[in-house]
Write a protein that holds these residues in place. Structure first.
Motif, PDB file in Angstrom:
ATOM      1  N   ARG B 185      37.456  52.445  27.110  1.00  0.00           N
ATOM      2  CA  ARG B 185      37.777  53.266  28.293  1.00  0.00           C
ATOM      3  C   ARG B 185      37.870  54.744  27.940  1.00  0.00           C
ATOM      4  O   ARG B 185      38.807  55.434  28.329  1.00  0.00           O
ATOM      5  N   ILE B 186      36.895  55.249  27.198  1.00  0.00           N
ATOM      6  CA  ILE B 186      36.841  56.674  26.870  1.00  0.00           C
ATOM      7  C   ILE B 186      35.784  57.312  27.766  1.00  0.00           C
ATOM      8  O   ILE B 186      34.636  56.873  27.774  1.00  0.00           O
ATOM      9  N   ARG B 187      36.197  58.340  28.548  1.00  0.00           N
ATOM     10  CA  ARG B 187      35.218  59.003  29.412  1.00  0.00           C
ATOM     11  C   ARG B 187      35.081  60.480  29.094  1.00  0.00           C
ATOM     12  O   ARG B 187      34.237  61.158  29.634  1.00  0.00           O
ATOM     13  N   ASP B 188      35.957  60.991  28.213  1.00  0.00           N
ATOM     14  CA  ASP B 188      35.953  62.394  27.837  1.00  0.00           C
ATOM     15  C   ASP B 188      34.608  62.779  27.213  1.00  0.00           C
ATOM     16  O   ASP B 188      34.257  62.291  26.146  1.00  0.00           O
ATOM     17  N   PRO B 189      33.819  63.679  27.879  1.00  0.00           N
ATOM     18  CA  PRO B 189      32.498  64.014  27.333  1.00  0.00           C
ATOM     19  C   PRO B 189      32.580  64.700  25.969  1.00  0.00           C
ATOM     20  O   PRO B 189      31.652  64.603  25.171  1.00  0.00           O
ATOM     21  N   ARG B 190      33.726  65.378  25.680  1.00  0.00           N
ATOM     22  CA  ARG B 190      33.856  66.049  24.377  1.00  0.00           C
ATOM     23  C   ARG B 190      33.907  65.011  23.260  1.00  0.00           C
ATOM     24  O   ARG B 190      33.267  65.134  22.227  1.00  0.00           O
ATOM     25  N   GLU B 210      21.671  64.650  27.366  1.00  0.00           N
ATOM     26  CA  GLU B 210      21.310  63.939  28.597  1.00  0.00           C
ATOM     27  C   GLU B 210      22.560  63.619  29.413  1.00  0.00           C
ATOM     28  O   GLU B 210      22.498  63.514  30.630  1.00  0.00           O
ATOM     29  N   ILE B 211      23.711  63.437  28.731  1.00  0.00           N
ATOM     30  CA  ILE B 211      24.961  63.126  29.438  1.00  0.00           C
ATOM     31  C   ILE B 211      25.481  64.383  30.134  1.00  0.00           C
ATOM     32  O   ILE B 211      25.652  64.409  31.340  1.00  0.00           O
ATOM     33  N   SER B 212      25.733  65.444  29.376  1.00  0.00           N
ATOM     34  CA  SER B 212      26.129  66.717  29.969  1.00  0.00           C
ATOM     35  C   SER B 212      25.996  67.815  28.931  1.00  0.00           C
ATOM     36  O   SER B 212      25.855  67.543  27.737  1.00  0.00           O
ATOM     37  N   HIS B 213      26.053  69.058  29.418  1.00  0.00           N
ATOM     38  CA  HIS B 213      25.930  70.204  28.520  1.00  0.00           C
ATOM     39  C   HIS B 213      27.098  70.245  27.538  1.00  0.00           C
ATOM     40  O   HIS B 213      26.938  70.569  26.378  1.00  0.00           O
ATOM     41  N   GLN B 214      28.288  69.879  28.049  1.00  0.00           N
ATOM     42  CA  GLN B 214      29.473  69.919  27.205  1.00  0.00           C
ATOM     43  C   GLN B 214      29.389  68.869  26.096  1.00  0.00           C
ATOM     44  O   GLN B 214      29.661  69.164  24.928  1.00  0.00           O
ATOM     45  N   ALA B 215      28.995  67.658  26.467  1.00  0.00           N
ATOM     46  CA  ALA B 215      28.842  66.605  25.461  1.00  0.00           C
ATOM     47  C   ALA B 215      27.823  67.044  24.420  1.00  0.00           C
ATOM     48  O   ALA B 215      28.022  66.838  23.212  1.00  0.00           O
ATOM     49  N   GLY B 216      26.740  67.696  24.871  1.00  0.00           N
ATOM     50  CA  GLY B 216      25.710  68.153  23.949  1.00  0.00           C
ATOM     51  C   GLY B 216      26.239  69.186  22.974  1.00  0.00           C
ATOM     52  O   GLY B 216      25.946  69.144  21.781  1.00  0.00           O
ATOM     53  N   ALA B 217      27.049  70.129  23.492  1.00  0.00           N
ATOM     54  CA  ALA B 217      27.602  71.164  22.618  1.00  0.00           C
ATOM     55  C   ALA B 217      28.507  70.545  21.558  1.00  0.00           C
ATOM     56  O   ALA B 217      28.441  70.903  20.374  1.00  0.00           O
ATOM     57  N   PHE B 218      29.349  69.593  21.962  1.00  0.00           N
ATOM     58  CA  PHE B 218      30.236  68.954  20.992  1.00  0.00           C
ATOM     59  C   PHE B 218      29.439  68.094  20.019  1.00  0.00           C
ATOM     60  O   PHE B 218      29.815  67.964  18.851  1.00  0.00           O
TER      61      PHE B 218
END
Lengths: 118, 242
Positions: B185-190, B210-218
């Motif tokens: 149950r982890i949804r935090d994109p970071r 592909e998930i989000s810009h924030q996830a990509g940066a992390f």
């Protein structure tokens, strides 16, 4: 023109990275050094260069395309390690799942939830 | 008539005599791969990269050309990996505020995660009796390919096996993060981004974008830090142990 100017900036930082790698005692890729230098430059000037932003979007979108030729090669060298395949695949699959599980667990324990921006 | 046949047979060789053939094939396979991926309703176990790579492998097998002909041309495309890596500074800078706020937990967890990523696989392979050459090719499996290639050469591993290990790891990591984060149950994109970057190097980072810009940066952050950390620590530990 903006995209080409941005591309030139990327090349300049990549070349800088290639020069700096020569002085480092460990083998780091020039691209990573260039990326860090570019980030430092952005920090120093207090904002991003519009040309670099314009070229980075299409380039990052292309990353998947750029790593594909490396993927193709696996299908042609797989036979060489056939006798070790069991050990290799077990190690890769189980090892990666285990490390994903432990890093997710570790990060969840240590990272504060997103709402508290501390 | 036979003359026409001979001319036709020479066409693939002509195409692959310059890099244009390989680059065209890669682009075509990429777009076809993305389209098939959509038709198959986005299966997480089979990213578009793999579909496209299979298509390319099939074309190389069918045409009278070899993998070396393809690689020679595709090397021109892979040259862009350098500038593309530098371009990752843009998402990195955009997330700098977030990263600065989180530097403590990142510094605490990342070295341990990066160490575990290498240790689990080497330990399992060693227990199953794999020779040192295989162990040396598996150790840098979670590191981005330019660093991993120089590492495995230093440790005495096989480059080809390493490339295979990198890809298998990347796909397993994408699948594992997707599956385990849902289960935990982890949804935090970071967090998902960091896990993808640490375990799945460039493949994981591509997925994170592909998930989000924030996830990509992390993910780019996780990938670079894992790469730097492993590049420094792995050779030291390896030579102490061996």
């Amino acid at each position: 023109m903006s995209v080409l100017r941005g591309f030139l900036w990327l090349l300049v930082f990549l070349l800088l990275g290639q020069a700096i790698v020569l002085w480092l005692p460990i083998a780091l890729p020039a691209g990573v050094i260039g990326m860090l230098l570019l980030t430092l430059w952005f920090c120093q000037r207090g904002g991003m260069n519009a040309d670099v932003v314009a070229v980075s979007q299409p380039l990052i979108a292309m990353l998947a395309l750029l790593i594909m030729p490396g993927v193709v090669e696996i299908f042609f060298v797989a036979g060489r390690f056939a006798d070790q395949a069991g050990a290799i695949l077990t190690a890769l699959l189980l090892g990666t799942l285990a490390s994903v599980a432990s890093s997710l667990w570790l990060m969840r324990r240590c990272l504060p939830p997103e709402t508290s921006h501390e | 008539m036979s003359e026409l046949g001979a001319t036709l047979a020479a066409v693939p060789q002509t195409w692959f005599a310059t890099p244009i053939g390989a680059i065209g094939l890669t682009l075509a396979a990429y777009f076809l791969g993305v389209r098939l991926f959509k038709l198959m309703r986005h299966p997480s176990w089979c990213p578009p990269v793999i579909i496209a790579a299979l298509l390319i492998a099939a074309v190389i097998a069918l045409l009278p050309i070899g993998i070396d002909d393809y690689n020679r041309g595709a090397a021109w495309l892979m040259l862009l990996l350098g500038p593309a890596t530098v371009a990752l500074a843009v998402p990195l800078y955009q997330q700098l505020g977030q990263i600065r706020a989180l530097w403590k937990p990142i510094v605490l967890t990342l070295p341990l995660s990066a160490t575990l990523a290498a240790c689990y696989a080497v330990l399992i392979a060693w227990l199953l009796g794999a020779p040192p050459e295989v162990l040396a090719s598996l150790a840098p499996k979670s590191v981005t390919s330019p660093i991993a290639l120089s590492l495995t050469q230093e440790l005495g591993g096989s480059t080809a096996l390493l490339m295979g290990a990198l890809m298998t790891t990347g796909i397993t990591a994408i699948f594992g993060v997707e599956w385990l984060s849902r289960w935990m149950r982890i949804r935090d994109p970071r967090l998902i981004g960091l896990a993808l970057g640490i375990n799945g190097h460039a493949l994981g980072t591509v997925r994170a974008f592909e998930i989000s810009h924030q996830a990509g940066a992390f993910a780019s952050l996780g990938m670079s830090l894992t790469g730097a950390f492993t590049a420094i620590v792995l050779p030291l530990v390896w030579h102490l142990w061996a």
